[in-house]
Design a protein around this motif. Structure first.
Motif, PDB file in Angstrom:
ATOM      1  N   ILE A 298      34.759  27.907  19.875  1.00 13.31           N
ATOM      2  CA  ILE A 298      35.858  26.919  19.973  1.00 13.31           C
ATOM      3  C   ILE A 298      36.616  26.454  18.567  1.00 13.31           C
ATOM      4  O   ILE A 298      35.788  26.230  17.572  1.00 13.31           O
ATOM      5  N   THR A 299      37.730  26.696  18.566  1.00 14.31           N
ATOM      6  CA  THR A 299      38.370  26.547  17.356  1.00 14.31           C
ATOM      7  C   THR A 299      39.634  25.524  17.304  1.00 14.31           C
ATOM      8  O   THR A 299      40.304  25.460  18.404  1.00 14.31           O
ATOM      9  N   SER A 300      39.959  24.835  16.374  1.00 13.97           N
ATOM     10  CA  SER A 300      41.252  23.928  16.134  1.00 13.97           C
ATOM     11  C   SER A 300      41.565  23.949  14.709  1.00 13.97           C
ATOM     12  O   SER A 300      40.694  23.613  13.919  1.00 13.97           O
ATOM     13  N   GLU A 301      42.722  23.904  14.542  1.00 15.20           N
ATOM     14  CA  GLU A 301      43.305  23.549  13.301  1.00 15.20           C
ATOM     15  C   GLU A 301      43.072  22.030  12.808  1.00 15.20           C
ATOM     16  O   GLU A 301      43.326  21.623  11.658  1.00 15.20           O
ATOM     17  N   LEU A 302      42.831  21.143  13.713  1.00  9.33           N
ATOM     18  CA  LEU A 302      42.353  19.795  13.541  1.00  9.33           C
ATOM     19  C   LEU A 302      41.207  19.257  12.937  1.00  9.33           C
ATOM     20  O   LEU A 302      41.128  18.331  12.596  1.00  9.33           O
ATOM     21  N   TYR A 303      40.230  19.916  12.989  1.00 11.28           N
ATOM     22  CA  TYR A 303      38.956  19.922  12.750  1.00 11.28           C
ATOM     23  C   TYR A 303      38.783  19.754  11.315  1.00 11.28           C
ATOM     24  O   TYR A 303      39.262  20.567  10.471  1.00 11.28           O
ATOM     25  N   ARG A 304      38.516  18.452  10.683  1.00  4.73           N
ATOM     26  CA  ARG A 304      38.275  18.263   9.314  1.00  4.73           C
ATOM     27  C   ARG A 304      37.079  17.928   8.985  1.00  4.73           C
ATOM     28  O   ARG A 304      36.461  17.724   7.777  1.00  4.73           O
ATOM     29  N   SER A 305      36.177  17.642   9.915  1.00  8.63           N
ATOM     30  CA  SER A 305      34.502  17.151   9.665  1.00  8.63           C
ATOM     31  C   SER A 305      33.838  17.189  10.855  1.00  8.63           C
ATOM     32  O   SER A 305      34.443  17.562  11.916  1.00  8.63           O
TER      33      SER A 305
ATOM     34  N   GLY B 120      32.572  14.731  12.403  1.00  3.66           N
ATOM     35  CA  GLY B 120      33.102  13.843  13.299  1.00  3.66           C
ATOM     36  C   GLY B 120      34.272  14.337  14.281  1.00  3.66           C
ATOM     37  O   GLY B 120      34.273  13.926  15.295  1.00  3.66           O
ATOM     38  N   ASP B 121      35.059  14.884  13.566  1.00  2.00           N
ATOM     39  CA  ASP B 121      36.185  15.461  14.688  1.00  2.00           C
ATOM     40  C   ASP B 121      35.526  16.241  15.644  1.00  2.00           C
ATOM     41  O   ASP B 121      35.989  16.632  16.981  1.00  2.00           O
ATOM     42  N   VAL B 122      34.668  17.196  15.386  1.00  2.00           N
ATOM     43  CA  VAL B 122      34.043  18.303  16.238  1.00  2.00           C
ATOM     44  C   VAL B 122      33.401  17.268  17.504  1.00  2.00           C
ATOM     45  O   VAL B 122      33.571  17.943  18.400  1.00  2.00           O
TER      46      VAL B 122
ATOM     47  N   PHE C 126      31.813  25.864  16.723  1.00  2.00           N
ATOM     48  CA  PHE C 126      33.084  25.243  16.342  1.00  2.00           C
ATOM     49  C   PHE C 126      33.457  25.609  14.890  1.00  2.00           C
ATOM     50  O   PHE C 126      32.457  25.774  13.816  1.00  2.00           O
ATOM     51  N   CYS C 127      34.848  26.311  14.785  1.00  2.00           N
ATOM     52  CA  CYS C 127      34.986  26.493  13.530  1.00  2.00           C
ATOM     53  C   CYS C 127      36.510  26.271  13.587  1.00  2.00           C
ATOM     54  O   CYS C 127      37.323  26.449  14.349  1.00  2.00           O
ATOM     55  N   CYS C 128      36.873  26.241  11.862  1.00  2.00           N
ATOM     56  CA  CYS C 128      38.277  26.444  11.722  1.00  2.00           C
ATOM     57  C   CYS C 128      38.654  27.298  10.754  1.00  2.00           C
ATOM     58  O   CYS C 128      39.741  28.042  11.013  1.00  2.00           O
TER      59      CYS C 128
ATOM     60  N   LEU D 163      19.049  23.651  28.168  1.00  2.88           N
ATOM     61  CA  LEU D 163      19.281  23.266  26.779  1.00  2.88           C
ATOM     62  C   LEU D 163      20.479  23.740  26.048  1.00  2.88           C
ATOM     63  O   LEU D 163      20.817  24.905  25.873  1.00  2.88           O
ATOM     64  N   GLN D 164      21.186  22.791  25.499  1.00  7.03           N
ATOM     65  CA  GLN D 164      22.540  23.181  24.743  1.00  7.03           C
ATOM     66  C   GLN D 164      22.622  22.834  23.361  1.00  7.03           C
ATOM     67  O   GLN D 164      21.392  22.172  22.925  1.00  7.03           O
ATOM     68  N   ALA D 165      23.200  23.621  22.627  1.00  8.30           N
ATOM     69  CA  ALA D 165      23.533  23.312  21.299  1.00  8.30           C
ATOM     70  C   ALA D 165      24.837  23.453  20.780  1.00  8.30           C
ATOM     71  O   ALA D 165      25.644  23.837  21.225  1.00  8.30           O
ATOM     72  N   VAL D 166      24.959  22.412  19.611  1.00  9.57           N
ATOM     73  CA  VAL D 166      26.431  22.476  19.030  1.00  9.57           C
ATOM     74  C   VAL D 166      26.261  23.290  17.594  1.00  9.57           C
ATOM     75  O   VAL D 166      25.359  22.568  16.805  1.00  9.57           O
ATOM     76  N   LEU D 167      26.896  24.152  17.186  1.00 13.34           N
ATOM     77  CA  LEU D 167      26.773  24.917  16.006  1.00 13.34           C
ATOM     78  C   LEU D 167      28.139  24.626  15.077  1.00 13.34           C
ATOM     79  O   LEU D 167      29.043  25.183  15.689  1.00 13.34           O
ATOM     80  N   ILE D 168      27.992  24.208  14.139  1.00 13.40           N
ATOM     81  CA  ILE D 168      29.125  23.908  13.441  1.00 13.40           C
ATOM     82  C   ILE D 168      29.209  25.182  12.231  1.00 13.40           C
ATOM     83  O   ILE D 168      28.395  25.234  11.223  1.00 13.40           O
ATOM     84  N   ALA D 169      30.130  25.861  12.538  1.00 14.48           N
ATOM     85  CA  ALA D 169      30.234  27.304  11.750  1.00 14.48           C
ATOM     86  C   ALA D 169      31.341  27.062  10.458  1.00 14.48           C
ATOM     87  O   ALA D 169      31.957  27.956   9.985  1.00 14.48           O
ATOM     88  N   ASP D 170      31.620  25.735  10.216  1.00 16.79           N
ATOM     89  CA  ASP D 170      32.331  25.390   9.248  1.00 16.79           C
ATOM     90  C   ASP D 170      31.830  24.249   8.249  1.00 16.79           C
ATOM     91  O   ASP D 170      31.387  23.185   8.929  1.00 16.79           O
ATOM     92  N   SER D 171      31.954  24.377   6.979  1.00 16.81           N
ATOM     93  CA  SER D 171      31.414  23.217   5.954  1.00 16.81           C
ATOM     94  C   SER D 171      32.363  22.111   5.922  1.00 16.81           C
ATOM     95  O   SER D 171      31.957  20.919   5.403  1.00 16.81           O
TER      96      SER D 171
END
Length: 669
Positions: free
Chosen positions: A119-126, A128-130, A90-92, A39-47
């Motif tokens: 996983i980090t990226s300067e391109l994440y804005r939402s 949806g991008d993640v 995921f975080c930016c 079982l996997q998870a995607v955690l968005i550590a950025d609002s």
């Protein structure tokens, strides 16, 4: 083996069928071999927002201390407890701080049952991008959990996960998401206005038919098609709290890739519910009654969730039982829910009344009165201090005779003698409040000047691990207001005037502050049964409809000139539909109108009925596949015929062409 890996820019595109290990064989109920995957998870550590500004200018939201533990630790604890074995974080914004925190935590130890990838990226804005990046890198192999890094929960999703898998197996992967809700009556303290939703659901299958946020609405309207969906019994529920926990199939990431205008989960849910008959996907829900789940979306929820943790409503996530492996987290629990860390000093006559958590190394003076509060590590509290619903972070100094109620004081804040903080005050990092100052309710003080919100600051906020030192250097040149923070004070007052008009109207640090337009009542009272495009109820503004119509006309014209296939035309029309929030019925009406007017657009209004029919007939045959994408039910066909009838009522001189038009329309089904 190191359990935390940094995958920024290192994960390439893989084939969907060979996305890595984690497979194990087991016998299915029918005896056949099935692949059971971790079982996997995607955690968005950025609002991806400035909601917690100015606090989040110095600390990422996922690391805010909640009962003296970083929020992201609660989320990872929930995921691990529910059986997740691999989590992608995921975080930016300030990702270096998040990585540093995780590397020091138990999640990086070889014994951790949950492998964490950052996983980090300067391109994440939402969001949806993640998820588009998740799809591009083929990170998920099967069903996965989708959560934000500020979710606190003790929900066991095992049953919901099994129900989700059973539905996908029985219905050939039609169900792509299961949303987790908690029963919570309207007005309950755990519900904030921005999370109030109303949900229409099929009682037997738990399929979500309608999902709408209700804040700012005086009246609610429901699309009639949900009552014609074939469901025997439909529930309309307003007693649910969205826990912001979703069980997703791998198709969710693919759908975000296919629909570039999906930026949030609400966009995704709305898009799928409106276009279920086109996309062939469904969303279901799972409701829990006795478990806990909430997202810290503002400081009001921060207050509520902190209190719930201290009051033990999130058991087994309690201060004395969890995260004791972290330095300074060990504490003792006594009656009235009073928790004390190591090395706490309590002065003579001081009372910890109830629901109080005090971190290690904190010194409290004499004759203090503390209730419903959380105090961090290494704080100094003077004599005769009153704290009620106060959230004191680390290394804070509060001098004698101060009174603090329902306020947040961030790290390294200093409060001089005789200060009064009225409810909902926020003192951001390193602020100093001078002696005998009284701050009005809702005051926010920061070392960052509000005028910093310029273009340079916007770029800084969105970049990866940008430092705020430059902006701090600018603020040193600006004098503090001694009238606001005292002669010894340091900090700038953040007022609503420093926000944009949209931010001022829609949100503040503590909760949504909506001023509903008085005209909204009259708009919502429009006839629900009207088929007029002018009577739009909760649909978008009429200007959007006109723009959509012009865009559709342009799309069809370009399709003729460049010989674009109907499949690509449908994709463009769908993109326009989402961009302008157009309903499926309106798409049918506008598409029909545009096609019927097309000969006049090309040749002028002087066409005779015969000439008009000669030009229109091949166009209808050419674009029949486009119509077929939107005509799936009898009601859709009726909507098309209604639009045809309306057009010829306005063009009665060409009435004779209607026969051939109807003959072509009959072939659309």
């Amino acid at each position: 083996r190191r359990r935390v890996t940094n995958m920024a820019g290192k994960v390439g595109k893989q084939s969907r069928g060979t996305a890595g290990s984690g497979f194990a064989n087991r016998k299915g109920p029918a005896g056949q071999e099935e692949e059971e995957q971790a079982l996997q998870a995607v955690l968005i550590a950025d609002s991806f927002s400035r909601r917690f500004f100015p606090i989040s200018k110095d600390q990422p939201r996922a690391l805010f201390p909640l009962a003296n533990v970083a929020m992201i630790d609660y989320t990872l604890e929930f995921l691990t407890a529910t059986g997740v074995q691999e989590t992608f974080v995921f975080c930016c914004w300030m990702s270096n701080k998040i990585k540093e925190h995780l590397l020091k935590s138990k999640w990086c130890r070889p014994t951790s049952p949950n492998t964490v990838h950052i996983i980090t990226s300067e391109l994440y804005r939402s969001l949806g991008d993640v998820l588009r990046d998740v799809d591009a890198k083929t990170l998920v192999r099967s069903d996965f959990l989708l959560v934000y890094g500020d979710v606190v929960s003790n929900i066991d999703v095992t049953q919901a996960l099994q129900e989700h898998r059973n539905r996908r197996k029985a219905e050939k992967n039609i169900s792509v998401m299961t949303m987790i809700f908690k029963e919570s009556s309207p007005g309950h303290r755990s519900r904030c206005k921005e999370d109030d939703v109303i949900v229409a659901v099929d009682s037997k299958s738990n399929q979500v038919l309608h999902y709408q946020k209700t804040y700012g609405l005086q009246k609610l309207q429901f699309p009639m098609n949900i009552f014609h969906s074939g469901s025997d019994e439909i529930e309309v529920r307003h007693d649910l709290l969205d826990c912001h926990i979703s069980i997703c199939s791998p198709q969710v990431a693919e759908l975000f890739t296919d629909n570039f205008d999906y930026q949030t989960r609400n966009d995704f849910v709305r898009g799928l519910l409106v276009n279920e008959e086109i996309l062939g996907n469904q969303i279901h829900m799972h409701v829990t009654g006795h478990e806990y789940g909430a997202r810290v979306s503002n400081l009001l929820m921060y207050d509520v969730v902190s209190s719930d943790i201290v009051r033990r409503w999130v058991y087994p996530l309690t201060p004395e039982m969890n995260f004791t492996d972290q330095e300074g987290q060990a504490c003792t629990h006594s009656r009235h829910n009073v928790y004390r860390g190591a090395g706490v000093s309590l002065g003579h006559g001081s009372q910890m009344v109830e629901n109080v958590l005090i971190g290690q190394g904190t010194n409290i003076g004499a004759n203090c009165h503390i209730s419903n509060s959380v105090i961090g590590n290494n704080c100094t509290i003077g004599d005769n201090v009153i704290l009620d619903r106060a959230y004191i972070w680390n290394n804070v100094c509060i001098a004698n005779n101060s009174h603090i109620k329902q306020s947040v004081l961030c790290d390294n804040v200093e409060v001089k003698e005789g200060v009064t903080l009225n409810p909902q005050c926020v003192l951001a990092f390193n602020v100093v409040i001078g002696a005998n100052v009284t701050l009005p309710e809702g005051t926010v003080v920061s070392m960052h000047h509000p005028d910093e919100e310029d273009k340079e600051d916007e770029d800084e906020f969105l970049s990866d691990d940008a430092e705020v030192s430059n902006s701090q250097a600018k603020t040193k040149l600006k004098a503090f207001s001694t009238a606001a923070v005292g002669t010894e004070g340091k900090g700038y007052i953040w007022r609503a005037s420093s926000l944009t008009e949209e931010e001022e109207l829609t949100q503040c640090l503590w909760d949504l502050e909506l001023n509903p337009d008085p005209e909204s009542d009259s708009e919502s009272e429009m006839s629900e049964g009207s088929h007029d495009l002018d009577s739009r109820g909760v649909s978008p503004e009429l200007d959007d409809v006109n723009v959509f119509q012009v865009e559709v006309l342009g799309t069809l014209q370009r399709g003729m000139e460049e010989n674009i296939g109907c499949d690509n035309l449908v994709l463009e029309i769908n993109s326009l539909k989402y961009a302008y929030n157009i309903t499926l019925k309106e798409v049918m009406q506008i598409l029909t109108k545009v096609v019927l007017e097309f000969p006049f657009q090309q040749q002028g209004p002087e066409l005779t009925a015969s000439q008009y029919s000669t030009i229109l007939t091949p166009l209808l045959k050419r674009w029949a596949p486009v119509f077929k994408n939107y005509i799936k039910r009898a009601q859709d066909h009726l909507d098309c015929l209604s639009a045809i009838e309306e057009f010829f009522l306005d063009h009665d001189s060409h009435w004779s062409a209607m026969v051939k038009v109807n003959q072509c329309a009959a072939s659309f089904t």
